[in-house]
Write a protein that holds these residues in place. Structure first.
Motif, mmCIF file in Angstrom:
data_model
loop_
_atom_site.group_PDB
_atom_site.id
_atom_site.type_symbol
_atom_site.label_atom_id
_atom_site.label_comp_id
_atom_site.label_asym_id
_atom_site.label_seq_id
_atom_site.Cartn_x
_atom_site.Cartn_y
_atom_site.Cartn_z
ATOM 1 N N ALA A 147 0.832 -1.209 0.000
ATOM 2 C CA ALA A 147 0.000 0.000 0.000
ATOM 3 C C ALA A 147 0.865 1.258 0.000
ATOM 4 O O ALA A 147 0.556 2.247 -0.680
ATOM 5 N N GLU A 148 1.973 1.218 0.748
ATOM 6 C CA GLU A 148 2.888 2.373 0.748
ATOM 7 C C GLU A 148 3.502 2.599 -0.620
ATOM 8 O O GLU A 148 3.584 3.737 -1.094
ATOM 9 N N PHE A 149 3.912 1.511 -1.259
ATOM 10 C CA PHE A 149 4.495 1.640 -2.589
ATOM 11 C C PHE A 149 3.467 2.160 -3.597
ATOM 12 O O PHE A 149 3.794 2.985 -4.466
ATOM 13 N N SER A 150 2.214 1.713 -3.474
ATOM 14 C CA SER A 150 1.178 2.164 -4.400
ATOM 15 C C SER A 150 0.911 3.651 -4.251
ATOM 16 O O SER A 150 0.775 4.384 -5.248
ATOM 17 N N ASP A 151 0.828 4.116 -3.000
ATOM 18 C CA ASP A 151 0.591 5.549 -2.779
ATOM 19 C C ASP A 151 1.761 6.385 -3.300
ATOM 20 O O ASP A 151 1.560 7.448 -3.920
ATOM 21 N N ALA A 152 2.975 5.925 -3.047
ATOM 22 C CA ALA A 152 4.145 6.658 -3.535
ATOM 23 C C ALA A 152 4.189 6.668 -5.062
ATOM 24 O O ALA A 152 4.572 7.676 -5.683
#
Length: 418
Positions: A147-152
């Motif tokens: 999820a962090e990678f997707s938001d970034a």
């Protein structure tokens, strides 16, 4: 696995490494497996946010190739791959082992990988009564940080789209400023500000060759907006003098206005003359020809224009700046007559009517008119109405406010900067 090691074999431990280890233990209990290729794709889009390069992601892609299946479990220790350095380098098309280890260390420092080293530092897998124990590289951070990678990645894509739009805007504004500066130098050569706008446009083109951030592009956009506003203010008087954008409309309005004025003048002057004619006893004029209107006997003559001057620039300089017209000449252009014949050939192709062309030669002189047509041919795609533009320049030449030198010199500077 009975015990999961936290520290790597033979390597120092820092707070960042322990932080990633703790995040892997705490954030994976309620998460589901994710596609390893989706995680790699999002991480590739956001790689600059984590200080990673494309070579680092190539190493990560090679490690994902050793993981069976298409999904990554967020549970620590479950998705551990244990290839040797030689096997990894083979997957990387022969990358040196030292280079591979350097990229691997960057992935570990960024928290993308977690080392699960054995007691002797080797990578292997063992099974005890159905339980799998593996030592190597743990890929679970790709799952619990998905999820962090997707938001970034979304933020990075939005930033790149914003930068792309800013670059397009700056590029269009730079083009408009350059064209307006060239037009201003031709129409209002008495102003010295056109060189500044010309230099600003070329400096902006040089800056656009580099990878600029959003802040730099916004600064360029503000400078160009200010310059364009000033340019439009300076060109407003020139645009107000133009009667229209259509050749037919311009010529029609010009002919009607001249015709009406001459007819009214001849009517006024003919009235006293008609009153003095001698008449016979019946009241009719003795001379039948006197009954004809005076203006039909003596057609109106247009006001005399000042004598045109000779060419304002040497022929060699004109041909060096306006080389397109050489393709329409029968042979090499060595004299002004050769340039005039080439202008006569290209003139109808440009949409310049014969009347406008003859008026231009009368107002400017043949050499000057041929020079103007050659300069207009260089900027033909930028001129909306060549016939109307030439008529406007002819009107300025009649009043002595036009010379072709600024047009040719502007083309010379543009060719030198290209």
């Amino acid at each position: 696995m009975g015990y999961m090691p936290l520290t790597p074999f033979g390597r120092t431990v820092d707070a960042v490494l322990l932080k990633h280890q703790q995040a892997a233990a705490d954030g994976s209990s309620m998460l589901s497996a994710v596609s390893k290729w989706d995680a790699l794709r999002d991480l590739a889009a956001a790689r600059k946010s984590y200080g990673l390069s494309d070579r680092d992601l190539s190493v990560l892609q090679a490690l994902l190739g050793f993981l069976p299946g298409k999904e990554i479990s967020p549970q620590p220790g479950v998705t551990v791959v244990h290839p040797s350095n030689r096997a990894i380098c083979e997957r990387l098309n022969g990358m040196p082992s030292s280079t591979m280890r350097r990229h691997m260390a960057r992935l570990v420092d960024a928290g993308i990988l977690i080392r699960r080293d054995s007691p002797n530092g080797k990578r292997y897998v063992r099974r005890y009564q159905g339980e799998r124990v593996a030592y190597g590289f743990d890929l679970s951070p790709l799952a619990f940080r998905f999820a962090e990678f997707s938001d970034a990645a979304e933020a990075r894509r939005a930033e790149e789209a914003r930068i792309k739009q800013l670059r397009e805007t700056v590029s269009l504004m730079r083009r408009d400023l350059l064209n307006l500066a060239l037009c201003g130098a031709a129409d209002r050569p008495e102003l010295t500000v056109w060189d500044q706008f010309h230099d600003l446009a070329h400096l902006t083109a040089r800056d656009l060759r580099r990878k600029l951030g959003a802040d730099d592009l916004e600064a360029l956009q503000a400078r160009l907006a200010t310059a364009l506003t000033e340019t439009n203010n300076l060109l407003e008087p020139v645009c107000a003098e133009d009667l229209g954008t259509s050749d037919t409309q311009i010529e029609h309005h010009y002919q009607n206005s001249k015709k009406d004025s001459f007819e009214s003048e001849q009517t006024v002057t003919a009235a006293p003359a008609a009153a003095t004619e001698s008449k016979d006893e019946t009241g009719y004029a003795e001379n039948p020809a006197a009954e004809r209107p005076v203006h039909s006997e003596t057609p109106p003559q247009p006001p005399e224009a000042p004598a045109p001057s000779g060419p304002s620039l040497p022929l060699r300089l004109v041909l060096s700046a306006c080389g397109e017209i050489c393709g329409y000449a029968d042979g090499a252009i060595r004299h002004w007559n050769d340039l005039l014949r080439a202008a006569d050939t290209v003139r109808p192709m440009m949409g310049i009517s014969a009347t406008v062309w003859e008026d231009a030669k009368t107002a400017m002189g043949t050499a000057e008119a041929a020079t103007v047509v050659a300069a207009m041919l260089e900027r033909f795609s930028e001129i909306r109405s060549p016939s109307g533009y030439l008529r406007h320049l002819s009107a300025k030449a009649v009043s002595g406010r036009f010379t072709s030198a600024p047009m040719v010199l502007a083309l010379t500077r543009r060719g030198a900067a290209a």
